[in-house]
Design an enzyme around this catalytic site. Structure first.
Site, PDB file in Angstrom:
ATOM      1  CE1 TYR A 100      -4.491  -0.837  -0.152  1.00 54.56           C
ATOM      2  CE2 TYR A 100      -3.416  -2.886   0.488  1.00 54.56           C
ATOM      3  CZ  TYR A 100      -4.516  -2.214  -0.027  1.00 54.56           C
ATOM      4  OH  TYR A 100      -5.628  -2.910  -0.438  1.00 54.56           O
ATOM      5  CD  GLU A 142      -6.908  -5.790   0.368  1.00 55.71           C
ATOM      6  OE1 GLU A 142      -5.722  -5.704   0.739  1.00 55.71           O
ATOM      7  OE2 GLU A 142      -7.433  -4.967  -0.406  1.00 55.71           O
ATOM      8  NE  ARG A 208      -6.442 -11.961 -18.384  1.00 54.59           N
ATOM      9  CZ  ARG A 208      -5.236 -11.391 -18.304  1.00 54.59           C
ATOM     10  NH1 ARG A 208      -4.624 -11.254 -17.146  1.00 54.59           N
ATOM     11  NH2 ARG A 208      -4.645 -10.940 -19.400  1.00 54.59           N
ATOM     12  CE1 TYR A 210     -11.305 -17.350 -17.651  1.00 48.04           C
ATOM     13  CE2 TYR A 210      -9.257 -17.739 -16.442  1.00 48.04           C
ATOM     14  CZ  TYR A 210      -9.922 -17.276 -17.565  1.00 48.04           C
ATOM     15  OH  TYR A 210      -9.203 -16.722 -18.609  1.00 48.04           O
ATOM     16  N   GLY A 277     -24.349 -15.087 -22.512  1.00 53.01           N
ATOM     17  CA  GLY A 277     -23.050 -15.613 -22.941  1.00 53.01           C
ATOM     18  C   GLY A 277     -22.369 -16.414 -21.840  1.00 53.01           C
ATOM     19  N   GLY A 279     -21.501 -15.478 -19.078  1.00 51.47           N
ATOM     20  CA  GLY A 279     -22.024 -15.091 -17.753  1.00 51.47           C
ATOM     21  C   GLY A 279     -22.857 -16.183 -17.116  1.00 51.47           C
ATOM     22  N   PRO A 282     -21.417 -18.533 -13.146  1.00 50.64           N
ATOM     23  CG  PRO A 282     -21.547 -16.261 -12.561  1.00 50.64           C
ATOM     24  CD  PRO A 282     -21.080 -17.185 -13.644  1.00 50.64           C
ATOM     25  N   GLY A 403     -14.775  -8.359 -15.071  1.00 51.74           N
ATOM     26  CA  GLY A 403     -13.704  -7.405 -15.339  1.00 51.74           C
ATOM     27  C   GLY A 403     -13.760  -6.336 -14.264  1.00 51.74           C
TER      28      GLY A 403
HETATM   29  C1  LIG Z   1     -15.067 -12.346 -11.208  1.00 49.53           C
HETATM   30  C2  LIG Z   1     -14.748 -12.783 -12.607  1.00 49.53           C
HETATM   31  C3  LIG Z   1     -15.221 -14.004 -13.052  1.00 49.53           C
HETATM   32  C4  LIG Z   1     -14.955 -14.408 -14.360  1.00 49.53           C
HETATM   33  N1  LIG Z   1     -15.444 -15.614 -14.787  1.00 49.53           N
HETATM   34  C5  LIG Z   1     -15.214 -16.018 -16.063  1.00 49.53           C
HETATM   35  C6  LIG Z   1     -15.716 -17.278 -16.530  1.00 49.53           C
HETATM   36  O1  LIG Z   1     -16.370 -18.015 -15.798  1.00 49.53           O
HETATM   37  N2  LIG Z   1     -15.425 -17.644 -17.810  1.00 49.53           N
HETATM   38  C7  LIG Z   1     -14.705 -16.833 -18.654  1.00 49.53           C
HETATM   39  O2  LIG Z   1     -14.468 -17.222 -19.809  1.00 49.53           O
HETATM   40  N3  LIG Z   1     -14.246 -15.635 -18.243  1.00 49.53           N
HETATM   41  C8  LIG Z   1     -14.456 -15.229 -16.967  1.00 49.53           C
HETATM   42  N4  LIG Z   1     -13.960 -14.017 -16.530  1.00 49.53           N
HETATM   43  C9  LIG Z   1     -13.139 -13.218 -17.473  1.00 49.53           C
HETATM   44  C10 LIG Z   1     -11.686 -13.695 -17.386  1.00 49.53           C
HETATM   45  O3  LIG Z   1     -11.135 -13.388 -16.122  1.00 49.53           O
HETATM   46  C11 LIG Z   1     -10.800 -13.015 -18.426  1.00 49.53           C
HETATM   47  O4  LIG Z   1     -10.983 -11.633 -18.352  1.00 49.53           O
HETATM   48  C12 LIG Z   1     -11.093 -13.510 -19.834  1.00 49.53           C
HETATM   49  O5  LIG Z   1     -10.820 -14.902 -19.927  1.00 49.53           O
HETATM   50  C13 LIG Z   1     -10.223 -12.761 -20.856  1.00 49.53           C
HETATM   51  O6  LIG Z   1      -8.893 -12.917 -20.484  1.00 49.53           O
HETATM   52  P1  LIG Z   1      -7.758 -13.048 -21.597  1.00 49.53           P
HETATM   53  O7  LIG Z   1      -6.449 -13.050 -20.922  1.00 49.53           O
HETATM   54  O8  LIG Z   1      -8.063 -14.153 -22.519  1.00 49.53           O
HETATM   55  O9  LIG Z   1      -7.958 -11.706 -22.420  1.00 49.53           O
HETATM   56  P2  LIG Z   1      -7.067 -10.391 -22.286  1.00 49.53           P
HETATM   57  O10 LIG Z   1      -5.743 -10.636 -22.879  1.00 49.53           O
HETATM   58  O11 LIG Z   1      -7.152  -9.920 -20.886  1.00 49.53           O
HETATM   59  O12 LIG Z   1      -7.878  -9.428 -23.243  1.00 49.53           O
HETATM   60  C14 LIG Z   1      -9.151  -8.954 -22.847  1.00 49.53           C
HETATM   61  C15 LIG Z   1      -9.645  -7.964 -23.898  1.00 49.53           C
HETATM   62  O13 LIG Z   1      -8.737  -6.876 -23.950  1.00 49.53           O
HETATM   63  C16 LIG Z   1      -8.317  -6.676 -25.279  1.00 49.53           C
HETATM   64  N5  LIG Z   1      -6.906  -6.256 -25.321  1.00 49.53           N
HETATM   65  C17 LIG Z   1      -5.851  -6.871 -24.744  1.00 49.53           C
HETATM   66  N6  LIG Z   1      -4.719  -6.222 -25.030  1.00 49.53           N
HETATM   67  C18 LIG Z   1      -5.067  -5.189 -25.831  1.00 49.53           C
HETATM   68  C19 LIG Z   1      -4.343  -4.167 -26.498  1.00 49.53           C
HETATM   69  N7  LIG Z   1      -3.028  -4.065 -26.367  1.00 49.53           N
HETATM   70  N8  LIG Z   1      -5.044  -3.267 -27.235  1.00 49.53           N
HETATM   71  C20 LIG Z   1      -6.382  -3.344 -27.355  1.00 49.53           C
HETATM   72  N9  LIG Z   1      -7.117  -4.289 -26.761  1.00 49.53           N
HETATM   73  C21 LIG Z   1      -6.464  -5.194 -26.019  1.00 49.53           C
HETATM   74  C22 LIG Z   1      -8.453  -8.047 -25.967  1.00 49.53           C
HETATM   75  O14 LIG Z   1      -8.602  -7.918 -27.374  1.00 49.53           O
HETATM   76  C23 LIG Z   1      -9.688  -8.573 -25.311  1.00 49.53           C
HETATM   77  O15 LIG Z   1     -10.847  -8.110 -25.962  1.00 49.53           O
HETATM   78  C24 LIG Z   1     -14.197 -13.588 -15.236  1.00 49.53           C
HETATM   79  C25 LIG Z   1     -13.702 -12.362 -14.754  1.00 49.53           C
HETATM   80  C26 LIG Z   1     -13.973 -11.976 -13.466  1.00 49.53           C
HETATM   81  C27 LIG Z   1     -13.436 -10.649 -12.997  1.00 49.53           C
HETATM   82  C1  HEM Z   2      -6.463   2.525  -1.512  1.00 48.56           C
HETATM   83  C2  HEM Z   2      -5.786   1.781  -2.380  1.00 48.56           C
HETATM   84  C3  HEM Z   2      -6.407   0.987  -3.515  1.00 48.56           C
HETATM   85  C4  HEM Z   2      -7.596   1.158  -4.155  1.00 48.56           C
HETATM   86  C5  HEM Z   2      -8.674   2.233  -3.910  1.00 48.56           C
HETATM   87  C6  HEM Z   2      -7.707   0.122  -5.162  1.00 48.56           C
HETATM   88  C7  HEM Z   2      -8.767  -0.023  -6.030  1.00 48.56           C
HETATM   89  C8  HEM Z   2      -8.900  -1.089  -6.916  1.00 48.56           C
HETATM   90  C9  HEM Z   2     -10.043  -1.294  -7.774  1.00 48.56           C
HETATM   91  C10 HEM Z   2     -11.266  -0.395  -7.854  1.00 48.56           C
HETATM   92  C11 HEM Z   2      -9.834  -2.418  -8.487  1.00 48.56           C
HETATM   93  C12 HEM Z   2     -10.791  -3.079  -9.493  1.00 48.56           C
HETATM   94  C13 HEM Z   2     -11.632  -4.087  -8.746  1.00 48.56           C
HETATM   95  C14 HEM Z   2     -12.655  -4.748  -9.658  1.00 48.56           C
HETATM   96  O1  HEM Z   2     -12.288  -5.749 -10.273  1.00 48.56           O
HETATM   97  O2  HEM Z   2     -13.773  -4.271  -9.760  1.00 48.56           O
HETATM   98  C15 HEM Z   2      -8.538  -2.929  -8.091  1.00 48.56           C
HETATM   99  C16 HEM Z   2      -7.956  -4.052  -8.639  1.00 48.56           C
HETATM  100  C17 HEM Z   2      -6.630  -4.371  -8.434  1.00 48.56           C
HETATM  101  N1  HEM Z   2      -5.773  -3.797  -7.531  1.00 48.56           N
HETATM  102 FE1  HEM Z   2      -6.174  -2.294  -6.290  1.00 48.56          FE
HETATM  103  N2  HEM Z   2      -6.571  -0.662  -5.103  1.00 48.56           N
HETATM  104  C18 HEM Z   2      -5.751  -0.168  -4.114  1.00 48.56           C
HETATM  105  C19 HEM Z   2      -4.538  -0.663  -3.736  1.00 48.56           C
HETATM  106  C20 HEM Z   2      -3.866  -1.671  -4.378  1.00 48.56           C
HETATM  107  C21 HEM Z   2      -2.555  -2.151  -4.045  1.00 48.56           C
HETATM  108  C22 HEM Z   2      -1.707  -1.677  -2.852  1.00 48.56           C
HETATM  109  C23 HEM Z   2      -2.218  -3.107  -4.950  1.00 48.56           C
HETATM  110  C24 HEM Z   2      -0.913  -3.877  -5.019  1.00 48.56           C
HETATM  111  C25 HEM Z   2       0.069  -3.480  -5.786  1.00 48.56           C
HETATM  112  C26 HEM Z   2      -3.343  -3.266  -5.853  1.00 48.56           C
HETATM  113  C27 HEM Z   2      -3.422  -4.150  -6.891  1.00 48.56           C
HETATM  114  C28 HEM Z   2      -4.566  -4.418  -7.633  1.00 48.56           C
HETATM  115  C29 HEM Z   2      -4.640  -5.435  -8.680  1.00 48.56           C
HETATM  116  C30 HEM Z   2      -3.495  -6.342  -9.127  1.00 48.56           C
HETATM  117  C31 HEM Z   2      -5.933  -5.401  -9.181  1.00 48.56           C
HETATM  118  C32 HEM Z   2      -6.510  -6.253 -10.339  1.00 48.56           C
HETATM  119  C33 HEM Z   2      -6.226  -5.473 -11.595  1.00 48.56           C
HETATM  120  C34 HEM Z   2      -6.761  -6.079 -12.865  1.00 48.56           C
HETATM  121  O3  HEM Z   2      -7.460  -7.096 -12.844  1.00 48.56           O
HETATM  122  O4  HEM Z   2      -6.499  -5.472 -13.899  1.00 48.56           O
HETATM  123  N3  HEM Z   2      -4.317  -2.377  -5.479  1.00 48.56           N
HETATM  124  N4  HEM Z   2      -8.005  -2.106  -7.134  1.00 48.56           N
END
Ligand SMILES: Cc1cc2nc3c(=O)[nH]c(=O)nc-3n(C[C@H](O)[C@H](O)[C@H](O)COP(=O)(O)OP(=O)(O)OC[C@H]3O[C@@H](n4cnc5c(N)ncnc54)[C@H](O)[C@@H]3O)c2cc1C
Ligand code: HEM
Length: 414
Positions: A100, A142, A208, A210, A277, A279, A282, A403
């Site tokens: 943090y 946490e 990621r 799932y 889709g 979705g 869960p 996401g």
């Molecule tokens: C709580 C939760 C539950 C989930 N459950 C499921 C599930 O049950 N099943 C499932 O299939 N998924 C699920 N997901 C989604 C999953 O976590 C991933 O986000 C998904 O599989 C896509 O990941 P990826 O690495 O394949 O795509 P990524 O590489 O992360 O890409 C995601 C999108 O970003 C775009 N992108 C990436 N890089 C760039 C770039 N440089 N420029 C422009 N666009 C870009 C890609 O084209 C794509 O459209 C869940 C997500 C969460 C948060």
């Molecule tokens: C007050 C401090 C912080 C706030 C308000 C904050 C807020 C958030 C929010 C809003 C998200 C998105 C959650 C969602 O999926 O909806 C997130 C994800 C995340 N945060 Fe933080 N965060 C904080 C501190 C931190 C710290 C200290 C770390 C460690 C380096 C961290 C690492 C991450 C990571 C790795 C994700 C997931 C990112 C992704 O999936 O792209 N965060 N946080």
């Protein structure tokens, strides 16, 4: 989050909150640029796709604006649900209290960079205090999550073996997973997810989430992954492609324990499960859990998809529904004729099939129902608005976003 800022902090926030809110996205974008320049090792913790598309920066910006409004006593959404969601996501990725200060330093520096002279020493001190109020609340939440899921802060990963790989649709594959070694299969709540970390072909590590796509209580956990295709300039999804192309039975993946705050509330009242889709994942866990433990519960399941051929886990939906005493299935397909298999093509007993996009007005909505939603953001925004318009109270509507949450807990209703 029942905390009050000091008077000095409140005055500093009040003077600058408007500029911070107006510049929230440039600030969070500058924050991530600074954070990764100073700490490249943190890149692997963050989702590259969410960085490239700006989704994570938007989500952080929305959370900061909501938290700040809360500290200033402005009317707004309850922040506890927003905190819980972030805390579960952080714990699933191993975010630790020691990280943090680094994040705080770069966030404040980013505010200074974007706001320039408006970031006076008094404003800086006010935002520093506010940051630590958010951070302390998150660290506390946490700690509770880590305790509940039985993981060490910073080290949630364990090796898990793939014991089955099942093709669900042309774009969707399920993987059954069990822990390697003596660790028992962890318990989980219907609606929770695991986080899977993989080493990509170039050597980068990415994680990621799932959702667990089966009810708790069987001998393995199952995830169901949609392959994210390349569209125009946007590349194919990194981790989903990796799982589809390279992961087979017997392979070992790094997995963190089940986490997630959108879970099926215990109860006996009617349930409405709405998905689109991928979705559906869960929803299958929630439906299966209800079918096994509360078969007397009235359940309305509604699912929207391109066509029956692409409707993942449709047979799981029907199998669980068959165990319920009062089950209503409504499906919406853009192209009902594209069936793939006879089973998917046939209209099942108890199924009402519709053509086109989902219409909440066409659903039976039993008195006192609780609704769970999962699908693309526009789907959830529209369906939630439709349910509210039909009189469902907002606290009876939960939704899971696949996401970063861009709405900080409050989706728009128009
Ligand atoms: C709580 C939760 C539950 C989930 N459950 C499921 C599930 O049950 N099943 C499932 O299939 N998924 C699920 N997901 C989604 C999953 O976590 C991933 O986000 C998904 O599989 C896509 O990941 P990826 O690495 O394949 O795509 P990524 O590489 O992360 O890409 C995601 C999108 O970003 C775009 N992108 C990436 N890089 C760039 C770039 N440089 N420029 C422009 N666009 C870009 C890609 O084209 C794509 O459209 C869940 C997500 C969460 C948060
Ligand atoms: C007050 C401090 C912080 C706030 C308000 C904050 C807020 C958030 C929010 C809003 C998200 C998105 C959650 C969602 O999926 O909806 C997130 C994800 C995340 N945060 Fe933080 N965060 C904080 C501190 C931190 C710290 C200290 C770390 C460690 C380096 C961290 C690492 C991450 C990571 C790795 C994700 C997931 C990112 C992704 O999936 O792209 N965060 N946080």
């Amino acid at each position: 989050m029942d905390v009050l800022p000091t008077d000095r902090c409140a005055a500093g926030l009040a003077a600058t909150a408007g500029s911070v809110a107006a510049n929230a996205q440039p600030i969070t974008a500058a924050f991530y640029r600074r954070l990764f320049a100073a700490h490249p090792e943190l890149r692997a913790l963050f989702n590259d796709g969410n960085q490239a598309t700006g989704r994570q920066a938007r989500s952080l910006a929305a959370a900061l604006v909501t938290f700040t409004g809360h500290l200033l006593g402005e009317p707004g959404p309850p922040v506890d649900a927003v905190l819980r969601r972030i805390a579960h996501r952080h714990a699933s990725l191993g975010v630790a209290p020691g990280q943090y200060p680094v994040v705080g330093t770069h966030l404040l520096a980013a505010m200074g960079e974007v706001l320039g002279a408006a970031m006076t020493p008094a404003a800086h001190d006010a935002w520093d205090e506010a940051y630590w109020l958010f951070a302390t609340a998150l660290v506390a939440e946490e700690a509770r999550v880590y305790q509940r899921i039985g993981a060490d802060p910073g080290h949630p990963w364990r090796p898990w073996r793939v014991t089955a790989r099942t093709v669900a649709t042309p774009e969707v594959v399920s993987f059954d997973l069990v822990p390697v070694g003596p660790d028992p299969l962890p318990g989980y709540l219907a609606g929770q997810y695991v986080t899977v970390a993989v080493e990509l072909p170039g050597g980068d590590r990415q994680a990621r989430q799932y959702s667990l796509s089966r009810a708790p209580g069987t001998g393995s956990l199952r995830i169901t992954v949609r392959r994210v295709p390349a569209v125009g300039d946007a590349p194919a999804g990194a981790v989903s492609s990796h799982l589809h192309d390279r992961v087979n039975v017997g392979d070992v993946l790094d997995v963190s324990p089940p986490a997630g705050d959108v879970t099926l509330a215990p109860g006996t009242g009617p349930l409405v499960l709405l998905s689109a889709g991928i979705g559906i994942t869960p929803m299958i866990a929630m439906l299966g859990h209800t079918a096994r433990l509360r078969p007397e519960r009235t359940v309305v399941a509604a699912h929207a998809d391109r066509c029956p051929r692409h409707h993942a886990l449709r047979s799981d939906l029907l199998d669980a529904g068959a165990l319920l005493r009062d089950f209503h299935l409504h499906t919406w397909y853009d192209d009902p004729a594209d069936a793939g298999t006879v089973t998917n093509g046939e209209v099942a007993a108890g199924e009402t099939r519709h053509h086109g996009p989902i219409d909440v007005g066409a659903l039976p909505l039993p008195e006192g129902a609780r609704a769970y939603l999962c699908g693309p953001l526009p789907f959830m925004r529209d369906v939630r608005a439709g349910l509210l318009a039909r009189g469902l109270p907002p606290e009876h509507i939960r939704y899971e976003i696949f996401g970063p949450d861009p709405w900080a807990g409050t989706p728009p209703t128009d």
